[in-house]
Design an enzyme around this catalytic site. Structure first.
Site, PDB file in Angstrom:
ATOM      1  N   GLU A 105       0.807  -1.216   0.000  1.00  0.00           N
ATOM      2  CA  GLU A 105       0.000   0.000   0.000  1.00  0.00           C
ATOM      3  C   GLU A 105       0.841   1.268   0.000  1.00  0.00           C
ATOM      4  O   GLU A 105       0.353   2.350  -0.355  1.00  0.00           O
ATOM      5  CB  GLU A 105      -0.927   0.003   1.221  1.00  0.00           C
ATOM      6  CG  GLU A 105      -2.010  -1.070   1.198  1.00  0.00           C
ATOM      7  CD  GLU A 105      -3.090  -0.802   0.171  1.00  0.00           C
ATOM      8  OE1 GLU A 105      -3.078   0.282  -0.450  1.00  0.00           O
ATOM      9  OE2 GLU A 105      -3.939  -1.678  -0.026  1.00  0.00           O
ATOM     10  N   GLU A 156       7.559 -21.417   8.655  1.00  0.00           N
ATOM     11  CA  GLU A 156       7.809 -20.501   9.767  1.00  0.00           C
ATOM     12  C   GLU A 156       8.773 -21.080  10.789  1.00  0.00           C
ATOM     13  O   GLU A 156       9.301 -20.363  11.647  1.00  0.00           O
ATOM     14  CB  GLU A 156       6.507 -20.122  10.462  1.00  0.00           C
ATOM     15  CG  GLU A 156       5.869 -21.234  11.281  1.00  0.00           C
ATOM     16  CD  GLU A 156       4.674 -20.731  12.073  1.00  0.00           C
ATOM     17  OE1 GLU A 156       4.758 -20.764  13.319  1.00  0.00           O
ATOM     18  OE2 GLU A 156       3.687 -20.305  11.472  1.00  0.00           O
TER      19      GLU A 156
END
Length: 295
Positions: free
Chosen positions: A83, A114
């Protein structure tokens, strides 16, 4: 692995009977829980301020902001980074989001990714991390190995490091020079950290990126003057920003938007200082890209 001490894994005593509530009752309860998030984030403002100061320093020295996380935490970092490009007109490399498992993990879980410290380090090596950059590790649990591996490597080369966790005394805080810890209480749905924890992380990321961009001249008053007009909506928004910043009419804003080659900030300086495009560009250069310094 002992998860029972983590706030994010505890059962919420206020929501023990979720499966017996009406939709309205569940909505009321969820909304009550969400209201706790902003108050919890407020307690961490001093630590968030330190991280923003480091980010602004990094940007001014040509450095980058790198988010890294797994699952929801990683996706929120990727979202915030993406963004920044249309909102502040920055290069896509200036703010980057890394997620354990790579781009495919944005939409589909990549099992085991992860749990690798080495993968966290390698992802930073792959983007040629330098000591000018800031790395922010995001992990609701505060213990994700991928994030710990990345922070450890970033520290080893002298990069600034921060962490965002939703548990107090989080493990990743030991690997960050600027740890940010927020405790908004147990989740509405036990262990579902995409809920309150995700909301807290998003609020903090909003602060980090937005206020850092303000700190390098990407905002005039409360207007996003470096917005990229990449579609019809943003073209019209750009013209409205010019109108608001200079008190001109729509026709004038449109004319200067064109004269400035669709550069909103340049158009504003041209109008405010009655300068040519070239003169306005020089004023911005001398004013370190802040409109307020050109007036």
């Amino acid at each position: 692995m002992n998860l029972e001490k983590l706030t994010t894994e505890r059962r919420n005593q206020e929501t023990m009977n979720l499966d017996q509530l009406t939709i309205k009752e569940a909505l009321d309860k969820m909304n009550q829980e969400d209201q706790k998030v902003a108050l919890a984030v407020r307690e961490a403002l001093p630590e968030i301020e330190l991280a923003i100061q480091a980010i602004i320093k990094s940007f001014n020295e040509g450095g980058r902001l790198i988010y890294m996380g797994a699952g929801t935490s990683g996706r929120l970092g990727v979202l915030d980074a993406a963004e920044c490009v249309p909102t502040f007109g920055v290069d896509p490399t200036m703010v980057q989001g890394l997620i354990a498992g790579g781009q495919k993990a944005i939409t589909v879980a990549v099992e085991g990714a992860e749990d690798s410290k080495d993968l966290g380090q390698q992802d930073l090596v792959d983007i040629a991390l330098t000591n000018k950059d800031v790395v922010i590790g995001i992990a609701a649990s505060g213990r994700t190995p991928y994030v710990i591996g990345g922070l450890s490597y970033a520290n080893s080369i002298g990069a600034a490091t921060a962490s965002i966790s939703c548990n107090k005394e989080a493990e990743i805080s030991q690997y960050a020079k600027m740890p940010i810890e927020v405790d908004a209480g147990p989740e509405f749905l036990t262990g579902s950290t995409r809920l309150k924890s995700g909301t807290a992380q998003k609020m903090i990321l909003n602060m980090l990126s937005t206020i850092s961009m303000i700190g390098i001249g990407k905002v005039y008053n409360n207007l996003m003057v470096d917005v990229k007009p990449t579609n019809e909506k943003l073209v019209e928004r750009s013209k409205r920003i010019i109108m608001e910043a200079t008190n001109c009419d729509y026709e004038t804003a449109t004319a200067y938007f064109v004269k400035a080659d669709e550069n909103v900030k340049l158009a504003i300086v041209m109008l405010l200082t009655k300068a040519t495009k070239e003169e306005a560009a020089e004023k911005l250069r001398q004013g370190n890209n802040f409109i307020k310094n050109t007036i």
